[in-house]
Scaffold this motif. Sequence first.
Motif, PDB file in Angstrom:
ATOM      1  N   UNK A 164     -15.598  59.855   3.267  1.00 55.81           N
ATOM      2  CA  UNK A 164     -16.336  59.354   1.993  1.00 55.81           C
ATOM      3  C   UNK A 164     -16.604  57.853   2.301  1.00 55.81           C
ATOM      4  N   UNK A 165     -17.687  57.605   1.578  1.00 55.05           N
ATOM      5  CA  UNK A 165     -18.269  56.159   1.696  1.00 55.05           C
ATOM      6  C   UNK A 165     -18.567  55.617   0.060  1.00 55.05           C
ATOM      7  N   UNK A 166     -18.395  54.242  -0.130  1.00 54.82           N
ATOM      8  CA  UNK A 166     -18.897  53.731  -1.358  1.00 54.82           C
ATOM      9  C   UNK A 166     -20.363  53.143  -1.342  1.00 54.82           C
ATOM     10  N   UNK A 167     -21.302  53.749  -1.642  1.00 54.21           N
ATOM     11  CA  UNK A 167     -22.515  53.318  -1.648  1.00 54.21           C
ATOM     12  C   UNK A 167     -23.103  52.258  -2.741  1.00 54.21           C
ATOM     13  N   UNK A 168     -23.345  51.058  -2.464  1.00 53.11           N
ATOM     14  CA  UNK A 168     -23.890  50.147  -3.639  1.00 53.11           C
ATOM     15  C   UNK A 168     -25.162  50.312  -3.521  1.00 53.11           C
ATOM     16  N   UNK A 169     -25.729  50.237  -4.874  1.00 52.38           N
ATOM     17  CA  UNK A 169     -27.154  50.207  -5.104  1.00 52.38           C
ATOM     18  C   UNK A 169     -27.669  48.901  -6.039  1.00 52.38           C
ATOM     19  N   UNK A 170     -28.189  47.984  -5.366  1.00 51.72           N
ATOM     20  CA  UNK A 170     -28.417  46.910  -6.178  1.00 51.72           C
ATOM     21  C   UNK A 170     -29.556  47.141  -6.963  1.00 51.72           C
TER      22      UNK A 170
END
Length: 391
Positions: free
Chosen positions: A40-46
């Motif tokens: 799993x990853x943490x996807x940051x959407x600006x």
Amino acid sequence: MWRAIASNALTLLIVALVMVAGAIAWGKAQFTAQGPLDSAICLRVAPGSTMTRVSKQLEGLDAVSSGMIFRLGADYTEKVSQLKAGAFLVPENASMEEIIDIVTRGGASTCGTEVVYRIGVTRTDVLVRELDPVTQSYMKVAEYFPDVTGNDATEVPEKYTQVRGANDTRYRISVAEGTTVWRIVESLKGVDFLTGSIEESEMPPEGTLAPDSYEVSVASDVDDLIARMTEAQTQRVADVWAQRADDLPISTPQEALVLASIIEKETGVPNERRQVASVFVNRLNQGMRLQTDPTVVYGVTNGNGVLGRGLRQSELQSKSPYNTYVVEGLPPGPIANPGLASLQAAVDPDETPYIFFVADGTGGHAFAVSLADHNANVAKWRDIEAQRTSQ
């Protein structure tokens, strides 16, 4: 000749259509198939991001097999314009279809940094923590104690300053069981990401705020948060009262709230709550005084702060309505905000013959039926106290 040309053209068209159909079917299969993520990853959407930018992020993280198929899928499902800013937990092997749903469904961020303002019985702290997407457990990255009543304030860490204004930071107010209304309100005055204020005349009645963890957003109004806490406690009291045991010596939901608050202050051991409740229920049934120190303490402090010393003989003999060594029955109101487990214990106590209990040195209590056994337990506890004092 023209017939042959037309036949060849038709054949080529059919082949082309088959190839297109095959490509579409292949692309759809790729879009819905398990993705290449091995953890799993943490996807940051600006803020201001586009699906093109997100697809490139995902390609760089090896989360999708094709950024082009990801973009085409978002366009086909008409979700391009629904992209949300934030930090989103993308699970292992998530398909492109699932990822698009995650980043467009809205709501609060599901991973990343979280600021937790923790209101305890004696002190308050601010915890900055981050979610590990693999273990899905939070790791503390910073902590400090704000300048509120009962605290020795510490310096605000740089990490808090950094995340304070980030768009993907989540905020939570955590209230411990057994806190008083005064303690909660005084602590909320120090929350720098809430707005509004609570006037002295607007203080909620004791016991009416539900201890729990409340997610809030930046600039949330403190009055709205208090209203949420009040509504939650009102619902809890109503729910447990509807499921109360028969033949209890309490006759109203308010009395259940009062009894639950005493149970909350007497034990922090989960599996003891119903036993402690049984002692008080047995005493009420037998016409005995409750004789519990926490009620006397509340009469002295009115819930405003911690007594910080032992009770004096004059206080144990006072005519305070909260002095359960003198008055009969329950005190006139709650002495803290009880949690759900204590509310449940108050209306569904264990069936025991116990009418005494005292600390046993382990954090729990020793229970007794007779005064002789209770005195023996008290003697053991005093020996433990003496040994601790001499060390």
